[in-house]
Scaffold this motif. Structure first.
Motif, PDB file in Angstrom:
ATOM      1  N   MET A  75      48.590  10.216   3.429  1.00 48.56           N
ATOM      2  CA  MET A  75      47.996   9.710   2.316  1.00 48.56           C
ATOM      3  C   MET A  75      47.666   8.522   2.238  1.00 48.56           C
ATOM      4  N   VAL A  76      48.938   8.160   0.711  1.00 47.34           N
ATOM      5  CA  VAL A  76      48.578   7.459  -0.002  1.00 47.34           C
ATOM      6  C   VAL A  76      49.304   5.971   1.356  1.00 47.34           C
ATOM      7  N   GLY A  77      50.322   6.357   2.296  1.00 45.16           N
ATOM      8  CA  GLY A  77      50.600   5.345   3.361  1.00 45.16           C
ATOM      9  C   GLY A  77      49.398   4.499   3.954  1.00 45.16           C
ATOM     10  N   THR A  78      47.878   5.484   3.535  1.00 42.21           N
ATOM     11  CA  THR A  78      46.850   4.441   4.849  1.00 42.21           C
ATOM     12  C   THR A  78      46.421   3.238   3.613  1.00 42.21           C
ATOM     13  N   LEU A  79      46.453   2.993   2.248  1.00 41.99           N
ATOM     14  CA  LEU A  79      46.023   2.231   2.011  1.00 41.99           C
ATOM     15  C   LEU A  79      46.501   0.592   1.995  1.00 41.99           C
ATOM     16  N   PRO A  80      45.762   0.015   1.783  1.00 42.92           N
ATOM     17  CA  PRO A  80      46.304  -1.125   2.233  1.00 42.92           C
ATOM     18  C   PRO A  80      47.326  -2.135   1.094  1.00 42.92           C
ATOM     19  N   THR A  81      48.608  -2.608   1.574  1.00 46.03           N
ATOM     20  CA  THR A  81      49.085  -2.818   0.731  1.00 46.03           C
ATOM     21  C   THR A  81      49.301  -5.180   0.429  1.00 46.03           C
ATOM     22  N   PRO A  82      48.729  -5.418  -0.166  1.00 48.25           N
ATOM     23  CA  PRO A  82      48.992  -6.545  -0.871  1.00 48.25           C
ATOM     24  C   PRO A  82      49.916  -7.607  -0.085  1.00 48.25           C
ATOM     25  N   SER A  83      50.384  -8.662   0.411  1.00 48.65           N
ATOM     26  CA  SER A  83      52.081  -9.152   0.919  1.00 48.65           C
ATOM     27  C   SER A  83      52.722  -9.120  -0.521  1.00 48.65           C
ATOM     28  N   LEU A  84      52.138 -10.227  -1.433  1.00 46.87           N
ATOM     29  CA  LEU A  84      53.196  -9.871  -2.800  1.00 46.87           C
ATOM     30  C   LEU A  84      53.484  -8.967  -3.395  1.00 46.87           C
ATOM     31  N   ALA A  85      52.771  -7.775  -3.806  1.00 45.70           N
ATOM     32  CA  ALA A  85      53.293  -7.306  -3.495  1.00 45.70           C
ATOM     33  C   ALA A  85      54.208  -6.238  -3.325  1.00 45.70           C
ATOM     34  N   GLN A  86      54.255  -6.260  -1.297  1.00 46.20           N
ATOM     35  CA  GLN A  86      56.032  -6.046  -0.322  1.00 46.20           C
ATOM     36  C   GLN A  86      56.430  -6.482  -0.835  1.00 46.20           C
ATOM     37  N   ALA A  87      56.117  -8.369  -1.272  1.00 50.05           N
ATOM     38  CA  ALA A  87      57.894  -8.828  -1.405  1.00 50.05           C
ATOM     39  C   ALA A  87      57.825  -8.593  -3.144  1.00 50.05           C
ATOM     40  N   LEU A  88      57.760  -7.977  -3.825  1.00 52.08           N
ATOM     41  CA  LEU A  88      57.819  -7.316  -5.009  1.00 52.08           C
ATOM     42  C   LEU A  88      58.442  -6.124  -5.100  1.00 52.08           C
ATOM     43  N   LYS A  89      58.361  -5.524  -4.148  1.00 43.11           N
ATOM     44  CA  LYS A  89      58.239  -3.723  -4.065  1.00 43.11           C
ATOM     45  C   LYS A  89      59.342  -3.283  -3.871  1.00 43.11           C
ATOM     46  N   PRO A  90      59.182  -2.781  -5.441  1.00 35.46           N
ATOM     47  CA  PRO A  90      60.670  -1.870  -6.037  1.00 35.46           C
ATOM     48  C   PRO A  90      61.143  -1.146  -4.746  1.00 35.46           C
ATOM     49  N   PRO A  91      61.853  -0.167  -5.366  1.00 35.72           N
ATOM     50  CA  PRO A  91      63.295   0.923  -4.391  1.00 35.72           C
ATOM     51  C   PRO A  91      62.241   1.903  -4.292  1.00 35.72           C
ATOM     52  N   GLU A  92      62.437   2.263  -3.255  1.00 35.63           N
ATOM     53  CA  GLU A  92      62.074   3.466  -2.764  1.00 35.63           C
ATOM     54  C   GLU A  92      61.984   4.801  -3.225  1.00 35.63           C
ATOM     55  N   ILE A  93      61.396   5.915  -4.000  1.00 37.53           N
ATOM     56  CA  ILE A  93      62.049   7.123  -3.848  1.00 37.53           C
ATOM     57  C   ILE A  93      60.933   8.513  -3.248  1.00 37.53           C
ATOM     58  N   THR A  94      61.634   8.979  -2.458  1.00 34.34           N
ATOM     59  CA  THR A  94      61.589   9.663  -1.013  1.00 34.34           C
ATOM     60  C   THR A  94      60.819  11.202  -1.790  1.00 34.34           C
ATOM     61  N   MET A  95      61.613  11.507  -3.112  1.00 37.95           N
ATOM     62  CA  MET A  95      61.640  12.905  -3.482  1.00 37.95           C
ATOM     63  C   MET A  95      62.520  13.660  -4.809  1.00 37.95           C
ATOM     64  N   LEU A  96      62.049  14.128  -5.402  1.00 39.62           N
ATOM     65  CA  LEU A  96      62.095  14.675  -6.885  1.00 39.62           C
ATOM     66  C   LEU A  96      62.163  15.687  -7.318  1.00 39.62           C
ATOM     67  N   ALA A  97      63.481  16.425  -7.363  1.00 37.90           N
ATOM     68  CA  ALA A  97      63.146  17.866  -7.948  1.00 37.90           C
ATOM     69  C   ALA A  97      64.210  18.199  -8.975  1.00 37.90           C
ATOM     70  N   SER A  98      63.713  19.496 -10.224  1.00 36.83           N
ATOM     71  CA  SER A  98      64.545  19.782 -11.076  1.00 36.83           C
ATOM     72  C   SER A  98      64.322  21.174 -10.799  1.00 36.83           C
ATOM     73  N   ASP A  99      65.779  22.350 -11.544  1.00 35.07           N
ATOM     74  CA  ASP A  99      65.609  23.120 -11.732  1.00 35.07           C
ATOM     75  C   ASP A  99      64.678  24.092 -12.871  1.00 35.07           C
ATOM     76  N   SER A 100      64.107  22.940 -13.248  1.00 34.43           N
ATOM     77  CA  SER A 100      63.939  23.522 -15.017  1.00 34.43           C
ATOM     78  C   SER A 100      61.995  23.713 -15.129  1.00 34.43           C
ATOM     79  N   GLY A 101      61.362  22.869 -13.821  1.00 35.71           N
ATOM     80  CA  GLY A 101      60.201  22.686 -14.468  1.00 35.71           C
ATOM     81  C   GLY A 101      59.470  24.004 -15.050  1.00 35.71           C
ATOM     82  N   GLY A 102      58.866  24.001 -15.360  1.00 39.67           N
ATOM     83  CA  GLY A 102      57.740  25.950 -15.750  1.00 39.67           C
ATOM     84  C   GLY A 102      59.169  26.746 -16.448  1.00 39.67           C
ATOM     85  N   THR A 103      60.094  26.181 -17.027  1.00 43.86           N
ATOM     86  CA  THR A 103      60.712  27.603 -17.978  1.00 43.86           C
ATOM     87  C   THR A 103      60.900  26.562 -19.186  1.00 43.86           C
ATOM     88  N   VAL A 104      62.247  27.787 -20.155  1.00 41.56           N
ATOM     89  CA  VAL A 104      62.136  27.456 -21.751  1.00 41.56           C
ATOM     90  C   VAL A 104      63.938  27.709 -21.594  1.00 41.56           C
TER      91      VAL A 104
END
Length: 913
Positions: free
Chosen positions: A218-247
């Protein structure tokens, strides 16, 4: 393109074919413990979206993602989809407002539900959130569908990006991401994710991956300015932990895995607790990190944030959308109030509720020894437990700990001993030697013969125990601990209507608490020792409490002593009783009687007793902060006339009227200040009571009281303005040498003493002589009648000068003046009866002049130079008096006087008249 082509076949459902194809391709794969997370087959269609030209030319700077409306039945969808959307939007040149800040600002305006938020205008929300644009949305799909050979995961949403200032829609999209699960995961991400899935619900991981793909598409359909593309930070495709919602607690490990561009530096944060925890790159683009919780680490709902930084310093951050983690390494508080009771074959344990907000439950330990050998036997969420299958008569020890949701355990409570017992009734008699316990379960205990607790022995009575006596007493010389509880009082009474001898204390250590003693001849007889009685009820007995002997000093606190046939409390023979906050009412005689002993009463209520509230004779008493009312006799009766005044300050006497207060106090008592209501609400009354020395003028009704006696008269003190000077029994008025006296000019004096407590008018000199001062009282022009009764007047030049009015003078001793005892003049008409007028060696007992008409009856007028001198031509009526002889000696009576009917002896002498 294949999906579009296949989807265009009319009337053919392609999903079952595609799923069957996928299951055939993966059917020979075998899942192992190391490859539990399977690869996916993407069955999603392309998203449908609209982008406005304004978004391409003038994109907003600050964007807030509003809480999404959850159209599914899965609660976790709300945070997971919204968090994934935040992560993917962070790669675009928007300044995203942190989700927790968005929620906090909305909650401050009582906007909590998506429906309530949607009802606000974009302009109002933009102002609240300080955002240029807002993202509205709905979660439409969030589930997993199972078939024989496959499972399909579907996550869908519809979103709108709205400009806050104008309300214009800049971007609108709807999409459903569908994934087919099955087979072996051989990708690096699958292998890395498997490392943490043992602690995460597998279904949640699959839905997370689908939500992540959904938001990426869905976010991939947003237009991206060329300058922002040039300064684009590294891509993160997934993040997970074993502790979400735990104590997590100390020693446990938090695992984090992230997929993104390879060759970067990576780390993660645990909220504000720990920052930049390093992560290590394994297979290309897969980063893992761990943190072991240390003692002292504590944080509530910490968001796990990971970052990826390339060699140019460009950085991207993602948040774990599975929920925050709470770290709790602090043990909960030790439980309080652990109590145990023995039952037949079991033990009942109870304790107070622990107020810790993260309470998870309690753990109960048992041992057969007091210090060691404890083993856990129960865990419970309640504040009570029963331990069954025990041996009667065997002593067991229990300790209790508290558990929180993190698994932390508090230190144990001190040990509590419990002995299971067989049920009662239990007959007892004789000596209780050693350490003896009477148990509630074994009651009622029947006292069939005298029970005694010898020296060096102890008797402990459990709360709720019932004791019935067939007549004999319970005698204590050793130690008695009878501590009942509210709702589990210890009750001791007679088994029949004839009563019993009561509790007899002859020394030792005694503590009674929440005990009820009924139908005894004397509920508690304290002959020696200092027993403590707290919240006890000594009612419906012959006598409530009896204390005797110098070694007897009971202490009572918050006790009730009522409806006893005789006194509530009786103290004799040098015993001393202390009572605090007790209720003493409806007793057949006095509430408290102290004879030859001492008493201290604080904060008690003494009411509705048939006799006196408190009677004191040949004793001392301190009474403070008490409330007296509705007693049949005096509230306070001091029967010792020559004793030091009792200390009775700061009490409420059932009224605010001083006259009524004085009517209910007999004898010498220092009762000032008085209270205007029962304590603790009562405040000191402002009473017209004078202090020494007396002022020159008294122009309002005032009182002289024994507690401020003696009063000094340093000059002529005038009572005027219609005032009354009221003088209480036992008051001493001393006159300084010279022209001093009390002048009753336009008022009255009322001085009513008592036979054993006279009002005294005398010289202030250490060596008094007749004529030290001018006069005691001069009645010049009084408007009201004055009264003198049981007064003693001495050492004046002339004791009484009566120039006007008709004062009544009765049972007074007017003696030892330098000149005359009484001088009547003008048109005065005093009434003088039953007085002794004697010792006026240089003058007359009574001198009359002018038109005065005194009435003289039953007086003893003796030992004067002249008994009576009448300078008036009017006949003076002086019949029925004693003149020192019968008939009166010649020459003692001068002038026109009718002294016939003289008395044969002195009426003021004991048995005289």
């Amino acid at each position: 393109m294949k999906r579009a082509h296949l989807g265009s076949w009319s009337g053919v459902d392609l999903f079952p074919l595609l799923l069957l194809l996928q299951s055939l391709l993966q059917g020979c794969a075998v899942a192992t413990q190391d490859t539990a997370v399977s690869p996916q087959l993407d069955l999603s269609l392309k998203p449908k979206f609209v982008v406005s030209e304004r978004l391409r030319t003038s994109p907003p700077r600050t964007v807030a993602i509003l809480p999404l409306e959850n159209k599914t039945e899965k609660e976790e969808a709300f945070e997971i989809v919204r968090g994934a959307l935040f992560n993917h939007l962070s790669s675009y040149p928007f300044e995203l407002i942190k989700l927790y800040r968005v929620d906090r600002r909305l909650q401050e305006r009582n906007l909590c539900r998506p429906e309530e938020i949607a009802a606000q205008t974009p302009q109002e929300l933009g102002r609240i959130l300080e955002a240029d644009a807002l993202i509205y949305g709905q979660i439409t799909h969030y589930d997993r569908i199972y078939a024989v050979f496959y499972s399909q995961v579907a996550v869908g949403a519809s979103l709108r990006l709205v400009e806050a200032r104008t309300g214009e829609t800049l971007w609108e999209i709807s999409h459903v991401s569908r994934k087919h699960e099955g087979g072996v995961s051989t990708t690096a991400w699958g292998i890395a994710l498997t490392a943490v899935t043992t602690a995460i619900n597998v279904r949640k991981i699959e839905l997370l991956r689908a939500a992540d793909d959904l938001c990426r598409d869905m976010v991939g359909t947003l237009p991206t300015p060329s300058l922002a593309q040039a300064l684009k930070p590294p891509e993160i495709t997934m993040l997970a932990s074993d502790s979400g919602g735990t104590v997590k607690r100390a020693g446990e490990v938090i695992k984090v895995v992230m997929a993104g561009d390879p060759g970067c530096l990576s780390s993660f944060d645990l909220g504000e607790l720990k920052h930049k925890i390093p992560m290590v790159e394994g297979p290309a683009g897969i980063y893992t990190g761990t943190y072991q919780v240390l003692p002292g680490d504590n944080i509530k709902e910490a968001i796990i944030t990971a970052r990826l930084t390339d060699r140019s310093g460009n950085c991207r951050e993602w948040q774990d959308v599975l929920g925050p983690v709470t770290i709790d390494t602090t043990p909960p508080a030790i439980p309080q109030g652990l109590r145990g009771k023995g039952r037949a074959g079991s033990a009942l344990l109870s304790w107070e509720a622990n107020p810790d907000p993260d309470l998870a439950g309690y753990r109960l330990y048992r041992s057969t020894t007091p210090l060691s050998g404890y083993a856990p036997i129960q865990e419970t969420e309640w504040q009570k437990a029963e331990d069954k299958g025990l041996i009667n008569g065997q002593q067991y020890f229990y300790r209790l700990t508290t558990l929180d949701r993190a698994g932390n355990e508090s230190p144990p409570t001190p040990a509590v001993a419990v002995v299971p017992v067989a049920p009662g009734p239990t007959r007892v008699a004789g000596e209780m030697r050693g350490e003896v316990t009477w148990y509630r379960e074994a009651s009622p205990y029947i006292i069939s013969g005298e029970v005694s607790v010898p020296v060096d022995s102890s008797l402990i009575i459990e709360p709720g125990t019932q004791i019935l006596s067939q007549g004999p007493p319970l005698r204590v010389r050793g130690k008695l601990m009878a501590r009942g509880e509210e709702g589990a009082e210890i009750r001791i009474t007679a088994s029949g209507s004839e009563g019993w001898e009561g509790l007899i204390l002859e020394g030792g250590q005694v503590a009674l608490e929440n005990c009820q003693i009924r139908l005894a001849r004397v509920a508690v007889s304290c002959l020696s020792g200092s027993p403590h009685l707290v919240c006890c009820d000594l009612s419906q007995n012959g006598l409530g409490l009896y204390a005797e002997g110098a070694l007897s000093s009971p202490h009572l606190e918050s006790c009730t002593i009522a409806f006893n046939q005789e006194e509530g409390v009786q103290v004799r023979s040098s015993a001393r009783v202390e009572m605090m906050g007790c209720q003493i009412d409806h007793n057949g005689r006095s509430g408290v009687r102290i004879e030859g002993g001492a008493g201290v009463l604080t904060g008690c209520e003494i009411a509705f007793n048939r006799g006196e509230g408190i009677l004191v004779q040949d004793s001392s008493a301190e009474i403070e902060g008490c409330s007296f009312h509705d007693n049949g006799g005096y509230h306070l009766y001091h029967a010792s006339p020559q004793a030091t005044p009792l200390l009775a300050r700061g009490n409420y006497w059932g009224t605010v009227r001083l006259e009524e207060i004085l009517d209910r106090i007999h004898g010498a008592a220092d009762f000032l200040p008085c209270l205007d209501a029962p304590p603790p609400a009562g405040k000191p009354l402002e009473l017209p009571i004078l202090s020494s020395p007396l002022p020159r003028q008294i122009d309002r009704t005032s009182y002289l009281v024994p507690s401020r006696s003696p009063y000094l008269v340093k000059e002529v003190v005038t009572v005027t303005g219609g005032a009354e000077l009221r003088i209480l029994p036992g008051v001493i008025i001393q006159f300084a040498a010279g022209e001093t006296g009390l002048l009753i000019e336009d008022g009255a004096v009322i001085a009513r003493g008592q036979p054993s407590l006279a009002v005294s008018f005398r010289s202030a000199s250490l060596h008094p002589l007749p004529g030290d001062y001018a006069y005691a009282l001069m009645f010049k022009d009084p408007l009201h009648t004055s009264y003198l009764e049981h007064c003693r007047i001495e050492h004046a030049s002339t004791s009484l000068l009566i120039q006007a009015g008709g004062p009544e003078i009765c049972r007074c001793q007017i003696i030892g003046s330098l000149q005359n005892g009484i001088e009547c003049s003008g048109q005065s008409s005093p009434k003088i009866t039953a007085c002794k007028i004697a010792g006026h060696r240089n003058g007359a007992g009574i001198v009359c002049s002018g038109y005065c008409k005194p009435v003289l009856r039953g007086n003893s007028i003796v030992d004067n130079a002249w008994a009576l001198v009448n300078y008036s031509s009017l006949l003076l009526d002086a019949r029925e008096n004693w003149w020192g002889g019968a008939p009166p000696p010649e020459g003692l009576i001068m002038g026109e006087v009718d002294f016939s009917g003289w008395l044969q002896d002195d009426p003021t002498a004991p048995g005289g008249g």
